[in-house]
Design an enzyme around this catalytic site. Structure first.
Site, PDB file in Angstrom:
ATOM      1  N   ASP A  77      -5.172   9.898 -59.583  1.00  0.00           N
ATOM      2  CA  ASP A  77      -6.292   9.075 -59.173  1.00  0.00           C
ATOM      3  C   ASP A  77      -7.546   9.814 -59.596  1.00  0.00           C
ATOM      4  O   ASP A  77      -7.612  11.036 -59.518  1.00  0.00           O
ATOM      5  CB  ASP A  77      -6.272   8.927 -57.646  1.00  0.00           C
ATOM      6  CG  ASP A  77      -6.580   7.524 -57.189  1.00  0.00           C
ATOM      7  OD1 ASP A  77      -7.682   7.057 -57.515  1.00  0.00           O
ATOM      8  OD2 ASP A  77      -5.734   6.919 -56.514  1.00  0.00           O
ATOM      9  N   ASP A  93       5.350  19.673 -41.839  1.00  0.00           N
ATOM     10  CA  ASP A  93       4.075  19.553 -41.103  1.00  0.00           C
ATOM     11  C   ASP A  93       3.711  18.098 -40.819  1.00  0.00           C
ATOM     12  O   ASP A  93       2.636  17.814 -40.290  1.00  0.00           O
ATOM     13  CB  ASP A  93       2.930  20.274 -41.847  1.00  0.00           C
ATOM     14  CG  ASP A  93       2.590  19.599 -43.180  1.00  0.00           C
ATOM     15  OD1 ASP A  93       3.274  18.616 -43.559  1.00  0.00           O
ATOM     16  OD2 ASP A  93       1.640  20.043 -43.841  1.00  0.00           O
ATOM     17  N   HIS A 118      -2.666   0.779 -51.216  1.00  0.00           N
ATOM     18  CA  HIS A 118      -2.940   1.445 -49.943  1.00  0.00           C
ATOM     19  C   HIS A 118      -4.143   0.866 -49.197  1.00  0.00           C
ATOM     20  O   HIS A 118      -4.525   1.381 -48.151  1.00  0.00           O
ATOM     21  CB  HIS A 118      -3.146   2.940 -50.204  1.00  0.00           C
ATOM     22  CG  HIS A 118      -4.293   3.194 -51.133  1.00  0.00           C
ATOM     23  ND1 HIS A 118      -4.264   2.848 -52.481  1.00  0.00           N
ATOM     24  CD2 HIS A 118      -5.518   3.694 -50.919  1.00  0.00           C
ATOM     25  CE1 HIS A 118      -5.415   3.137 -53.033  1.00  0.00           C
ATOM     26  NE2 HIS A 118      -6.197   3.664 -52.107  1.00  0.00           N
ATOM     27  N   ASP A 119      -4.770  -0.158 -49.764  1.00  0.00           N
ATOM     28  CA  ASP A 119      -5.915  -0.796 -49.104  1.00  0.00           C
ATOM     29  C   ASP A 119      -5.593  -2.210 -48.628  1.00  0.00           C
ATOM     30  O   ASP A 119      -6.478  -2.888 -48.096  1.00  0.00           O
ATOM     31  CB  ASP A 119      -7.107  -0.904 -50.079  1.00  0.00           C
ATOM     32  CG  ASP A 119      -7.607   0.451 -50.555  1.00  0.00           C
ATOM     33  OD1 ASP A 119      -7.564   1.408 -49.759  1.00  0.00           O
ATOM     34  OD2 ASP A 119      -8.041   0.539 -51.717  1.00  0.00           O
ATOM     35  N   GLU A 153      -9.595   0.302 -61.188  1.00  0.00           N
ATOM     36  CA  GLU A 153      -9.535  -0.504 -59.962  1.00  0.00           C
ATOM     37  C   GLU A 153     -10.727  -1.448 -60.011  1.00  0.00           C
ATOM     38  O   GLU A 153     -11.861  -1.034 -59.806  1.00  0.00           O
ATOM     39  CB  GLU A 153      -9.650   0.377 -58.712  1.00  0.00           C
ATOM     40  CG  GLU A 153      -9.503  -0.443 -57.442  1.00  0.00           C
ATOM     41  CD  GLU A 153     -10.012   0.262 -56.185  1.00  0.00           C
ATOM     42  OE1 GLU A 153     -10.875   1.144 -56.285  1.00  0.00           O
ATOM     43  OE2 GLU A 153      -9.548  -0.104 -55.101  1.00  0.00           O
ATOM     44  N   ASP A 186       3.863  15.853 -49.311  1.00  0.00           N
ATOM     45  CA  ASP A 186       3.259  16.867 -50.192  1.00  0.00           C
ATOM     46  C   ASP A 186       3.881  16.792 -51.585  1.00  0.00           C
ATOM     47  O   ASP A 186       4.816  16.018 -51.832  1.00  0.00           O
ATOM     48  CB  ASP A 186       3.417  18.266 -49.578  1.00  0.00           C
ATOM     49  CG  ASP A 186       4.834  18.504 -49.103  1.00  0.00           C
ATOM     50  OD1 ASP A 186       5.766  18.168 -49.858  1.00  0.00           O
ATOM     51  OD2 ASP A 186       5.019  19.005 -47.976  1.00  0.00           O
ATOM     52  N   ASP A 246     -10.727   5.014 -59.497  1.00  0.00           N
ATOM     53  CA  ASP A 246     -11.097   4.445 -58.215  1.00  0.00           C
ATOM     54  C   ASP A 246     -12.471   3.774 -58.293  1.00  0.00           C
ATOM     55  O   ASP A 246     -13.384   4.300 -58.954  1.00  0.00           O
ATOM     56  CB  ASP A 246     -11.163   5.609 -57.201  1.00  0.00           C
ATOM     57  CG  ASP A 246     -11.516   5.161 -55.810  1.00  0.00           C
ATOM     58  OD1 ASP A 246     -10.656   4.540 -55.164  1.00  0.00           O
ATOM     59  OD2 ASP A 246     -12.648   5.437 -55.353  1.00  0.00           O
ATOM     60  N   ASP A 271       7.786  14.718 -47.056  1.00  0.00           N
ATOM     61  CA  ASP A 271       7.243  15.979 -46.539  1.00  0.00           C
ATOM     62  C   ASP A 271       8.284  17.081 -46.739  1.00  0.00           C
ATOM     63  O   ASP A 271       9.394  16.980 -46.224  1.00  0.00           O
ATOM     64  CB  ASP A 271       6.935  15.786 -45.047  1.00  0.00           C
ATOM     65  CG  ASP A 271       6.471  17.071 -44.390  1.00  0.00           C
ATOM     66  OD1 ASP A 271       6.037  17.988 -45.110  1.00  0.00           O
ATOM     67  OD2 ASP A 271       6.548  17.148 -43.150  1.00  0.00           O
TER      68      ASP A 271
END
Ligand code: NOJ
Length: 527
Positions: free
Chosen positions: A97, A24, A325-326, A259, A28, A198, A20
């Protein structure tokens, strides 16, 4: 820049969680750019960003409202251009992605489509009349619940293979396909080197009920309670994938990773992989998720890998992954020693491996209190509860592990003192050192990237062993799946190049080798 065939590994950045720059609490683009030197130093060859497009963030960016804009949460288009520029200066490729199956319900196409039945965009999505006053088919969503949402205003249902906020596009409409191809071109023209595609499996379907899964013991209407033979993997899926990869093929040295999860219910899984390898092998390949879906069994592993490599067309490249990430993180699922052993296997296998951020530190899932969770997918769906594997990257032992000066969007988790990049940098026993050494080896020897895979029978059922060779160099890898030391009959003589076990004292073998519990080692044949 290195050609795709020589890329050592793709590193997956989950942008919300990497770095970051503005305090925040959410990662990013400028943050990622500031850490590209770290990635170049680690020795990866490409960076894949999970979605950074404009999005209401119902599914952390996998619900896109504008494919040609950057979400302000992540920065601006200029930030993206700077990221690409800096990555290229460092010799790193950049992959985005690409989400073909669905948009956000806030996308202007869907807003127009739902405004009336005869709107020209209506047919961009999948609308059906009710069947006997209810859903048109019995399909369930991977995000949990039914896959159809009723639209009061027009009296029809729309399809969403994931959340209701992610309506499925109608890929059978040629205008949709053109639009999506033009989006690919937009980013390729900006200098992006490739895409991770994806969830493309639902872009083609047969509109009939799915049969019940006779082997499912869970609640009815959970994802597992059906055999998904109609709601995805339809007759045009491969054609549409091929067309996407043709767009990539029309540019110089770009690559596309699909994927794709093989489905035992659709028959031979190797044949399913092969169909995708065969599409456009020079420019596209599927993820091979075997390494995180597998049983912990050496013999099965050896048999499966031998079949996988045997099915490859010329130039075919498996994209081996240990996590994403899954999925629960590999070090959580298997523990440190086995995660290290699999890393050695993954990074010595021909193809292009992907490393999920933090895997190189041995990062683990963090089970946070319910109030801290963000994932809107439900546990009953096919992929719910994914926050534990998405916690922020640990850069150092400072406040919030150096990830942010604000309040992190997900908690950092524990064990930060040992488990951070700074602490592991100069520690010869660390995960980070193992990954750096493996990536260095992979960069040095083409045989690990482009060699030929062959099974090696070491006469020990606990050990998966293989050779990778390019005719002149022969490398032997042996992975001990047992929690006890194993004596292994090895072919000829070899020098050890690297072991996953930092306490290993073996430096060569002559006919046999002793492997420590869960040790994986790579040797160069010298006879
Ligand atoms: C697969 C992605 O990896 C996952 O994170 C996402 O929720 C679904 N596709 C829907 O796009």
């Amino acid at each position: 820049m290195t050609a795709w065939k020589n890329v050592t590994a793709i590193y997956q950045v989950y942008p919300r969680s990497f770095m970051d720059s503005d305090g925040d609490g959410v990662g990013d683009l400028a943050g990622i750019t500031s850490k590209l030197d770290y990635l170049a130093g680690l020795g990866v060859g490409a960076v894949w960003l999970s979605p950074v497009y404009a999005s209401p963030q119902a599914d952390c960016g996998y619900d896109i409202s504008d494919y040609r804009q950057i979400d302000p949460m992540f920065g601006t288009m200029r930030d993206m251009e700077l990221l690409i520029e800096r990555a290229h200066e460092l010799g790193l490729k950049v992959m985005m992605d690409f989400v073909p199956n669905h948009t956000s319900d806030q996308h202007e196409w869907f807003q127009a489509a739902r405004s009336s039945r005869d709107n020209p965009y209506r047919d961009y999505y999948v609308w059906r009349d009710p069947r006997d006053g209810a859903e048109p088919t019995n399909w369930v969503s991977l995000a949990g619940g039914k896959a159809w949402e009723y639209d009061e205003a027009s009296g029809q249902y729309y399809l969403h293979s994931f959340m209701a906020a992610q309506p499925d596009l109608n890929w059978d409409n040629p205008r949709v396909r053109d639009e999506m191809h033009n989006i690919l071109r937009f980013w390729l023209d900006k200098g992006v080197d490739g895409f991770r595609v994806d969830a493309e499996w639902p872009i083609s379907k047969i509109y009939k009920d799915d049969p019940l899964n006779p082997n499912y013991a869970g609640d009815s209407d959970e994802y597992g309670s059906y055999l998904h033979i109609h709601c995805k993997n339809g007759p045009n899926m491969l054609r549409y994938m091929r067309e996407m990869s043709d767009v990539v093929a029309s540019y110089q040295d770009r690559f596309m990773v699909f994927e794709y999860y093989t489905e035992p219910e659709l028959g031979d899984e190797i044949a399913q992989y092969k169909a995708i390898f065969d599409l456009n092998p020079r420019v596209a390949g599927p993820f091979v998720f075997d390494m995180f879906r597998m049983e912990w069994h050496a013999h099965d592993r050896a048999a499966r890998m031998a079949k996988l490599y045997a099915c490859l067309p010329q130039d075919g490249r498996p994209i081996h992954a240990l996590g994403n990430h899954d999925q629960s993180r590999v070090a959580t699922r298997l523990g440190d020693s086995r995660a290290r052993a699999l890393a050695l296997a993954q990074l010595t296998l021909p193809g292009i491996p992907t490393i999920y951020y933090g895997e190189e530190l041995g990062m683990k899932d963090y089970q946070m209190p319910a109030g801290d969770r963000h994932d809107n997918f439900l546990e009953g769906g096919g992929m719910g509860g994914r926050d534990p594997e998405r916690t922020p990257m640990r850069w150092n032992n400072g406040a919030n592990a150096g990830f942010t000066t604000g309040k992190p969007w997900l908690p950092i988790g524990d064990d930060v003192a040992a488990l951070n990049a700074h602490a592991q940098l100069d520690d010869s026993d660390s995960f980070l050192t193992l990954y750096r050494d493996l990536l260095h080896l992979r960069a040095q020897h083409d045989v690990f990237r482009n060699g030929v895979y062959a099974d090696v029978d070491v006469q020990n059922a606990y050990v998966w062993a293989y050779e990778v060779t390019d005719g002149s160099q022969r490398m032997i890898v042996a992975v001990n799946f047992a929690d006890q030391s194993q004596v292994v009959n090895m072919p000829g003589k070899g020098h050890m190049l690297l072991s996953s076990d930092p306490t290993s004292v073996v430096d060569r073998y002559d006919g046999w080798a002793m492997l420590a519990p869960y040790e994986a080692a790579v040797f160069r044949r010298i006879d």
